[in-house]
Design a protein around this motif. Structure first.
Motif, PDB file in Angstrom:
ATOM      1  N   LEU A  11      22.697   1.525  78.277  1.00  0.00           N
ATOM      2  CA  LEU A  11      23.873   2.362  78.482  1.00  0.00           C
ATOM      3  C   LEU A  11      24.963   1.922  77.513  1.00  0.00           C
ATOM      4  O   LEU A  11      25.267   0.720  77.415  1.00  0.00           O
ATOM      5  CB  LEU A  11      24.356   2.224  79.918  1.00  0.00           C
ATOM      6  CG  LEU A  11      25.680   2.901  80.282  1.00  0.00           C
ATOM      7  CD1 LEU A  11      25.562   4.415  80.142  1.00  0.00           C
ATOM      8  CD2 LEU A  11      26.107   2.514  81.697  1.00  0.00           C
ATOM      9  N   VAL A  12      25.559   2.876  76.830  1.00  0.00           N
ATOM     10  CA  VAL A  12      26.614   2.565  75.866  1.00  0.00           C
ATOM     11  C   VAL A  12      27.665   3.661  75.934  1.00  0.00           C
ATOM     12  O   VAL A  12      27.354   4.814  76.252  1.00  0.00           O
ATOM     13  CB  VAL A  12      26.031   2.423  74.442  1.00  0.00           C
ATOM     14  CG1 VAL A  12      25.436   3.739  73.965  1.00  0.00           C
ATOM     15  CG2 VAL A  12      27.056   1.891  73.465  1.00  0.00           C
ATOM     16  N   GLN A  13      28.908   3.300  75.645  1.00  0.00           N
ATOM     17  CA  GLN A  13      29.988   4.282  75.646  1.00  0.00           C
ATOM     18  C   GLN A  13      29.956   5.111  74.367  1.00  0.00           C
ATOM     19  O   GLN A  13      29.455   4.648  73.338  1.00  0.00           O
ATOM     20  CB  GLN A  13      31.338   3.575  75.764  1.00  0.00           C
ATOM     21  CG  GLN A  13      31.554   2.898  77.105  1.00  0.00           C
ATOM     22  CD  GLN A  13      32.961   2.339  77.237  1.00  0.00           C
ATOM     23  OE1 GLN A  13      33.666   2.141  76.255  1.00  0.00           O
ATOM     24  NE2 GLN A  13      33.366   2.101  78.476  1.00  0.00           N
ATOM     25  N   PRO A  14      30.486   6.316  74.415  1.00  0.00           N
ATOM     26  CA  PRO A  14      30.587   7.116  73.188  1.00  0.00           C
ATOM     27  C   PRO A  14      31.300   6.338  72.085  1.00  0.00           C
ATOM     28  O   PRO A  14      32.304   5.656  72.336  1.00  0.00           O
ATOM     29  CB  PRO A  14      31.409   8.328  73.630  1.00  0.00           C
ATOM     30  CG  PRO A  14      31.104   8.458  75.091  1.00  0.00           C
ATOM     31  CD  PRO A  14      30.970   7.048  75.593  1.00  0.00           C
ATOM     32  N   GLY A  15      30.748   6.446  70.885  1.00  0.00           N
ATOM     33  CA  GLY A  15      31.276   5.700  69.752  1.00  0.00           C
ATOM     34  C   GLY A  15      30.654   4.336  69.572  1.00  0.00           C
ATOM     35  O   GLY A  15      30.881   3.681  68.547  1.00  0.00           O
ATOM     36  N   GLY A  16      29.874   3.900  70.535  1.00  0.00           N
ATOM     37  CA  GLY A  16      29.240   2.592  70.479  1.00  0.00           C
ATOM     38  C   GLY A  16      27.962   2.586  69.654  1.00  0.00           C
ATOM     39  O   GLY A  16      27.585   3.592  69.035  1.00  0.00           O
ATOM     40  N   SER A  17      27.304   1.429  69.652  1.00  0.00           N
ATOM     41  CA  SER A  17      26.097   1.231  68.845  1.00  0.00           C
ATOM     42  C   SER A  17      24.987   0.610  69.685  1.00  0.00           C
ATOM     43  O   SER A  17      25.257  -0.128  70.646  1.00  0.00           O
ATOM     44  CB  SER A  17      26.383   0.308  67.660  1.00  0.00           C
ATOM     45  OG  SER A  17      27.346   0.861  66.798  1.00  0.00           O
ATOM     46  N   LEU A  18      23.773   0.905  69.288  1.00  0.00           N
ATOM     47  CA  LEU A  18      22.585   0.274  69.852  1.00  0.00           C
ATOM     48  C   LEU A  18      21.570   0.112  68.736  1.00  0.00           C
ATOM     49  O   LEU A  18      21.564   0.892  67.775  1.00  0.00           O
ATOM     50  CB  LEU A  18      21.956   1.124  70.965  1.00  0.00           C
ATOM     51  CG  LEU A  18      22.565   1.112  72.357  1.00  0.00           C
ATOM     52  CD1 LEU A  18      21.835   2.120  73.249  1.00  0.00           C
ATOM     53  CD2 LEU A  18      22.527  -0.283  72.972  1.00  0.00           C
ATOM     54  N   ARG A  19      20.700  -0.883  68.896  1.00  0.00           N
ATOM     55  CA  ARG A  19      19.608  -1.073  67.952  1.00  0.00           C
ATOM     56  C   ARG A  19      18.298  -1.095  68.731  1.00  0.00           C
ATOM     57  O   ARG A  19      18.114  -1.941  69.597  1.00  0.00           O
ATOM     58  CB  ARG A  19      19.776  -2.375  67.180  1.00  0.00           C
ATOM     59  CG  ARG A  19      18.786  -2.544  66.036  1.00  0.00           C
ATOM     60  CD  ARG A  19      18.800  -3.962  65.527  1.00  0.00           C
ATOM     61  NE  ARG A  19      18.163  -4.098  64.225  1.00  0.00           N
ATOM     62  CZ  ARG A  19      17.590  -5.222  63.810  1.00  0.00           C
ATOM     63  NH1 ARG A  19      17.586  -6.288  64.599  1.00  0.00           N
ATOM     64  NH2 ARG A  19      17.035  -5.278  62.617  1.00  0.00           N
ATOM     65  N   LEU A  20      17.420  -0.166  68.396  1.00  0.00           N
ATOM     66  CA  LEU A  20      16.099  -0.123  68.994  1.00  0.00           C
ATOM     67  C   LEU A  20      15.101  -0.836  68.096  1.00  0.00           C
ATOM     68  O   LEU A  20      15.205  -0.789  66.865  1.00  0.00           O
ATOM     69  CB  LEU A  20      15.645   1.321  69.204  1.00  0.00           C
ATOM     70  CG  LEU A  20      16.576   2.240  70.002  1.00  0.00           C
ATOM     71  CD1 LEU A  20      15.947   3.616  70.162  1.00  0.00           C
ATOM     72  CD2 LEU A  20      16.939   1.640  71.335  1.00  0.00           C
ATOM     73  N   SER A  21      14.125  -1.482  68.742  1.00  0.00           N
ATOM     74  CA  SER A  21      13.034  -2.130  68.015  1.00  0.00           C
ATOM     75  C   SER A  21      11.702  -1.655  68.575  1.00  0.00           C
ATOM     76  O   SER A  21      11.597  -1.323  69.752  1.00  0.00           O
ATOM     77  CB  SER A  21      13.117  -3.652  68.167  1.00  0.00           C
ATOM     78  OG  SER A  21      14.327  -4.152  67.659  1.00  0.00           O
ATOM     79  N   CYS A  22      10.695  -1.645  67.726  1.00  0.00           N
ATOM     80  CA  CYS A  22       9.348  -1.255  68.149  1.00  0.00           C
ATOM     81  C   CYS A  22       8.351  -2.076  67.348  1.00  0.00           C
ATOM     82  O   CYS A  22       8.356  -2.019  66.107  1.00  0.00           O
ATOM     83  CB  CYS A  22       9.130   0.225  67.916  1.00  0.00           C
ATOM     84  SG  CYS A  22       7.409   0.776  68.143  1.00  0.00           S
ATOM     85  N   THR A  23       7.505  -2.815  68.063  1.00  0.00           N
ATOM     86  CA  THR A  23       6.521  -3.669  67.408  1.00  0.00           C
ATOM     87  C   THR A  23       5.115  -3.184  67.723  1.00  0.00           C
ATOM     88  O   THR A  23       4.792  -2.923  68.885  1.00  0.00           O
ATOM     89  CB  THR A  23       6.688  -5.121  67.854  1.00  0.00           C
ATOM     90  OG1 THR A  23       7.988  -5.576  67.463  1.00  0.00           O
ATOM     91  CG2 THR A  23       5.642  -6.017  67.213  1.00  0.00           C
ATOM     92  N   ALA A  24       4.310  -3.085  66.686  1.00  0.00           N
ATOM     93  CA  ALA A  24       2.918  -2.672  66.825  1.00  0.00           C
ATOM     94  C   ALA A  24       2.008  -3.894  66.881  1.00  0.00           C
ATOM     95  O   ALA A  24       2.237  -4.876  66.180  1.00  0.00           O
ATOM     96  CB  ALA A  24       2.518  -1.784  65.654  1.00  0.00           C
ATOM     97  N   SER A  25       0.992  -3.800  67.715  1.00  0.00           N
ATOM     98  CA  SER A  25       0.013  -4.877  67.818  1.00  0.00           C
ATOM     99  C   SER A  25      -1.358  -4.270  68.092  1.00  0.00           C
ATOM    100  O   SER A  25      -1.465  -3.116  68.510  1.00  0.00           O
ATOM    101  CB  SER A  25       0.399  -5.856  68.922  1.00  0.00           C
ATOM    102  OG  SER A  25       0.389  -5.209  70.181  1.00  0.00           O
ATOM    103  N   GLY A  26      -2.386  -5.098  67.852  1.00  0.00           N
ATOM    104  CA  GLY A  26      -3.746  -4.626  68.098  1.00  0.00           C
ATOM    105  C   GLY A  26      -4.558  -4.607  66.822  1.00  0.00           C
ATOM    106  O   GLY A  26      -4.277  -5.314  65.867  1.00  0.00           O
ATOM    107  N   SER A  27      -5.569  -3.766  66.809  1.00  0.00           N
ATOM    108  CA  SER A  27      -6.555  -3.759  65.726  1.00  0.00           C
ATOM    109  C   SER A  27      -6.115  -2.844  64.577  1.00  0.00           C
ATOM    110  O   SER A  27      -6.743  -1.828  64.297  1.00  0.00           O
ATOM    111  CB  SER A  27      -7.919  -3.343  66.254  1.00  0.00           C
ATOM    112  OG  SER A  27      -7.817  -2.124  66.965  1.00  0.00           O
ATOM    113  N   MET A  28      -5.049  -3.263  63.905  1.00  0.00           N
ATOM    114  CA  MET A  28      -4.525  -2.492  62.783  1.00  0.00           C
ATOM    115  C   MET A  28      -5.043  -3.027  61.470  1.00  0.00           C
ATOM    116  O   MET A  28      -5.080  -4.228  61.268  1.00  0.00           O
ATOM    117  CB  MET A  28      -3.002  -2.567  62.757  1.00  0.00           C
ATOM    118  CG  MET A  28      -2.337  -2.033  64.001  1.00  0.00           C
ATOM    119  SD  MET A  28      -0.599  -2.482  64.000  1.00  0.00           S
ATOM    120  CE  MET A  28      -0.708  -4.268  64.109  1.00  0.00           C
TER     121      MET A  28
END
Length: 120
Positions: A11-28
């Motif tokens: 949850l963030v207020q309007p004008g704020g910032s967030l950083r999303l991360s996504c990590t892949a794992s497995g048989s790549m």
């Protein structure tokens, strides 16, 4: 099997910032495109941003100039830096990765989604 795990929503207020991360794992064997999509209640899933193997990017018009997608190939991780957030950015954000597995089959994997809520 290739699994994607997202983190960083909240949850963030309007004008704020967030950083999303996504990590892949497995048989790549290799990951080509990585992308972020989002789905708001009652709406279809839409592409937010995509980053290609060598770093070129494209963005939805609604987020251009506010969001930045990046990737760390050594960590098999894609990020989405979201600045100047607006209430209309509220959605579940999904990570997507396309590539080749260790048996040289194509994969197109999705994460479980992370909720982003922009509200005062």
């Amino acid at each position: 099997q290739v699994q994607l795990v997202e983190s960083g929503g909240g949850l963030v207020q309007p004008g704020g910032s967030l950083r999303l991360s996504c990590t892949a794992s497995g048989s790549m064997f290799s990951i080509n495109d990585m992308a972020w999509y989002r789905q708001a209640p009652g709406k279809e899933r839409e592409l937010v941003a995509r980053i290609f193997t060598y770093g070129s990017t494209n963005y939805a018009g609604s987020v251009k100039g506010r969001f930045t997608i990046s990737r760390d190939n050594a960590l098999n991780t894609v990020y989405l830096q979201m600045n100047s957030l607006k209430p209309e950015d509220t959605a579940v954000y999904y990570c997507n990765a396309v590539g080749t597995d260790t048996k040289f089959r194509s994969f197109d994997s999705w994460g479980q989604g992370t909720q982003v809520t922009v509200s005062s």
